[in-house]
Motif scaffolding. Structure first.
Motif, short mmCIF file in Angstrom:
data_model
loop_
_atom_site.label_atom_id
_atom_site.label_comp_id
_atom_site.label_asym_id
_atom_site.label_seq_id
_atom_site.Cartn_x
_atom_site.Cartn_y
_atom_site.Cartn_z
N ALA A 1 0.84 -1.20 0.00
CA ALA A 1 0.00 0.00 0.00
C ALA A 1 0.87 1.25 0.00
O ALA A 1 0.62 2.20 -0.76
N LEU A 2 1.89 1.25 0.84
CA LEU A 2 2.80 2.41 0.90
C LEU A 2 3.56 2.57 -0.41
O LEU A 2 3.75 3.70 -0.89
N TYR A 3 3.99 1.48 -0.99
CA TYR A 3 4.71 1.53 -2.26
C TYR A 3 3.83 2.13 -3.36
O TYR A 3 4.28 2.96 -4.16
N LEU A 4 2.58 1.75 -3.39
CA LEU A 4 1.68 2.20 -4.44
C LEU A 4 1.37 3.69 -4.37
O LEU A 4 0.96 4.29 -5.37
N THR A 5 1.56 4.30 -3.22
CA THR A 5 1.31 5.74 -3.11
C THR A 5 2.27 6.56 -3.96
O THR A 5 2.02 7.73 -4.23
N LYS A 6 3.36 5.94 -4.41
CA LYS A 6 4.29 6.63 -5.30
C LYS A 6 3.67 6.86 -6.68
O LYS A 6 4.11 7.76 -7.41
N TYR A 7 2.69 6.05 -7.02
CA TYR A 7 2.13 6.09 -8.36
C TYR A 7 0.63 6.39 -8.38
O TYR A 7 0.16 7.16 -9.21
N ALA A 8 -0.11 5.78 -7.48
CA ALA A 8 -1.56 5.95 -7.46
C ALA A 8 -1.96 7.23 -6.73
O ALA A 8 -1.23 7.72 -5.85
N SER A 9 -3.11 7.76 -7.07
CA SER A 9 -3.58 8.97 -6.39
C SER A 9 -4.17 8.63 -5.03
O SER A 9 -4.12 9.44 -4.10
N LEU A 10 -4.74 7.41 -4.89
CA LEU A 10 -5.34 7.00 -3.64
C LEU A 10 -5.30 5.47 -3.55
O LEU A 10 -5.52 4.78 -4.54
N VAL A 11 -4.98 4.98 -2.35
CA VAL A 11 -4.89 3.53 -2.14
C VAL A 11 -5.89 3.13 -1.05
O VAL A 11 -5.83 3.64 0.07
N TYR A 12 -6.81 2.24 -1.40
CA TYR A 12 -7.72 1.66 -0.41
C TYR A 12 -7.09 0.38 0.13
O TYR A 12 -6.71 -0.50 -0.65
N LEU A 13 -6.98 0.27 1.43
CA LEU A 13 -6.50 -0.95 2.05
C LEU A 13 -7.69 -1.70 2.61
O LEU A 13 -8.36 -1.22 3.53
N LEU A 14 -7.98 -2.86 2.05
CA LEU A 14 -9.15 -3.64 2.44
C LEU A 14 -8.72 -4.71 3.44
O LEU A 14 -7.95 -5.62 3.11
N VAL A 15 -9.23 -4.60 4.67
CA VAL A 15 -8.83 -5.49 5.76
C VAL A 15 -10.03 -6.30 6.22
O VAL A 15 -11.08 -5.73 6.55
N ARG A 16 -9.89 -7.60 6.23
CA ARG A 16 -11.01 -8.49 6.58
C ARG A 16 -11.46 -8.31 8.02
O ARG A 16 -12.65 -8.41 8.34
N ARG A 17 -10.52 -8.04 8.91
CA ARG A 17 -10.84 -7.93 10.33
C ARG A 17 -10.90 -6.48 10.77
O ARG A 17 -10.91 -5.57 9.93
N ASP A 18 -10.93 -6.24 12.08
CA ASP A 18 -10.99 -4.88 12.60
C ASP A 18 -9.63 -4.41 13.09
O ASP A 18 -9.53 -3.40 13.78
N ARG A 19 -8.61 -5.12 12.72
CA ARG A 19 -7.24 -4.74 13.12
C ARG A 19 -6.25 -5.25 12.10
O ARG A 19 -6.54 -6.14 11.30
N LEU A 20 -5.06 -4.66 12.14
CA LEU A 20 -3.97 -5.05 11.25
C LEU A 20 -3.04 -6.03 11.95
O LEU A 20 -2.85 -5.95 13.16
N ARG A 21 -2.47 -6.93 11.17
CA ARG A 21 -1.44 -7.83 11.70
C ARG A 21 -0.05 -7.26 11.49
O ARG A 21 0.94 -7.80 11.99
N ALA A 22 0.03 -6.16 10.76
CA ALA A 22 1.33 -5.53 10.47
C ALA A 22 1.99 -5.03 11.74
O ALA A 22 1.32 -4.79 12.77
N SER A 23 3.29 -4.86 11.68
CA SER A 23 4.04 -4.36 12.84
C SER A 23 3.57 -2.96 13.21
O SER A 23 2.97 -2.25 12.40
N LYS A 24 3.85 -2.59 14.44
CA LYS A 24 3.40 -1.28 14.94
C LYS A 24 3.96 -0.15 14.08
O LYS A 24 3.25 0.82 13.77
N THR A 25 5.20 -0.27 13.68
CA THR A 25 5.83 0.78 12.86
C THR A 25 5.12 0.92 11.53
O THR A 25 4.83 2.03 11.07
N MET A 26 4.81 -0.21 10.90
CA MET A 26 4.12 -0.18 9.62
C MET A 26 2.71 0.39 9.78
O MET A 26 2.24 1.15 8.93
N GLN A 27 2.05 0.05 10.88
CA GLN A 27 0.71 0.58 11.12
C GLN A 27 0.75 2.09 11.26
O GLN A 27 -0.11 2.80 10.71
N GLU A 28 1.71 2.59 11.98
CA GLU A 28 1.82 4.03 12.17
C GLU A 28 2.02 4.75 10.84
O GLU A 28 1.45 5.82 10.60
#
Length: 320
Positions: free
Chosen positions: A164-191
């Motif tokens: 998602a972060l990589y795509l912001t270099k090219y796309a105007s807007l990135v929707y991140l679709l998450v199945r649950r109500d929280r992310l499994r990504a690391s705290k740094t990536m979430q921030e």
């Protein structure tokens, strides 16, 4: 007859290993396997434009890149068999490799069976695969198809966050679709995700339909709690829900990690079984690029040639 070297699998890793081994006069035998429609070549056989492989300034299609690599391997004497390996026995020497119709013995083996991207199999997925839907943002995100457009990424782990972060270099807007109500990504990536103004996170959301006219123009998504369906006008849909390494064949034969990837030693491609190496995505869950797969294929061939020479199993010229 006992083969000097058998390569299991094709793709950038396998063909590169075959090129180097052929040039070293190892007379390698490759079981290419079948990836798409009975044609060998790995995941790149499902990729249209490859714009980041060095040496092709104007880009090249995945199938054409694999065709060139295959022909180069044959030029240097690699013998290619279009069969899937169905069984290996690394408990005895020479090793025994059993394919659909062929069984051989081998002094050394390089495994290049790759990994398969997990898919959701939503309605329209097959139609728009590589025409808007992809499992690798880093591979495809820079395409003109996605520049200054809205795109969506599916997933909630570090890979999804990175894409998602990589795509912001090219796309105007990135929707991140998450199945649950929280992310499994690391705290740094979430921030980083929460702070980025070009990323909008949608919780309890999964895509269910992809639609368009030849190329992707939008998706229907569903809320997993309310079952409400809504639409996003996006030109790109990127799956970041993981890969499955093609290692079922090697379970109980060599050491795998918890995800099923082959574990290699240190900076080498050597497995825990002496005389067996692994190259490409089958042992790489981080980079997963054609160029890195080719690089490890080169490494594996170099290591196999040196090992065979040191063992005195055959007399071959040095690769370097």
């Amino acid at each position: 007859m006992v083969e000097n070297l058998v390569i299991i699998g094709s793709g950038p890793a396998g063909y590169t290993a075959a090129i180097y081994a052929g040039r070293a006069q190892l007379n390698p035998l490759m079981f290419e396997g079948f990836s798409v429609g009975g044609v060998p070549g790995g995941q790149l056989m499902t990729t249209t434009e490859v714009e980041n492989y060095p040496g092709f300034a104007q880009g090249i299609t995945g199938p054409n890149l694999m065709k060139e690599m295959r022909q180069q391997a044959q030029r240097w004497g690699a013998r290619l068999i279009r069969e899937d390996v169905i069984k290996v026995d690394f408990s005895q020497r020479p090793f025994i490799i059993t394919a659909d119709e062929t069984e051989v013995q081998a002094l050394a083996v390089i495994i290049c069976t790759g990994a398969t991207a997990k898919r959701l199999h939503i309605l329209g997925e097959e139609e728009f695969w590589n025409n808007g839907i992809s499992a690798c943002a880093i591979c495809d995100g820079a395409s003109p198809l996605f520049r200054n457009t809205e795109v969506a990424v599916v997933g909630g782990g570090d890979s999804a966050a990175e894409e998602a972060l990589y795509l912001t270099k090219y796309a105007s807007l990135v929707y991140l679709l998450v199945r649950r109500d929280r992310l499994r990504a690391s705290k740094t990536m979430q921030e980083r995700l929460f702070a980025h103004t070009q990323i909008k996170i949608h919780w309890h959301t999964v895509p269910v339909v992809a639609y368009g006219d030849e190329i992707l123009q939008g998706i229907q998504v569903q809320n997993t709690l309310t079952k409400e369906v809504s639409e996003f006008s996006v030109n790109g849909l990127f799956y970041a829900i993981g890969h499955t390494p093609n290692t079922r064949l090697f379970q109980g034969q060599i050491t795998l990690d918890e995800q099923g990837y082959i574990i290699t030693k240190g900076k080498s491609t050597a497995t825990n079984v002496e005389g067996v190496w692994a190259a490409g995505d089958v042992q790489d869950h981080h980079y997963r690029q054609a160029i890195t797969a080719a690089g490890t294929g080169c490494m594996a061939a170099l290591e196999a040639e040196r090992w065979l020479s040191q063992k005195g199993s055959l007399s071959v010229p040095s690769l370097v």
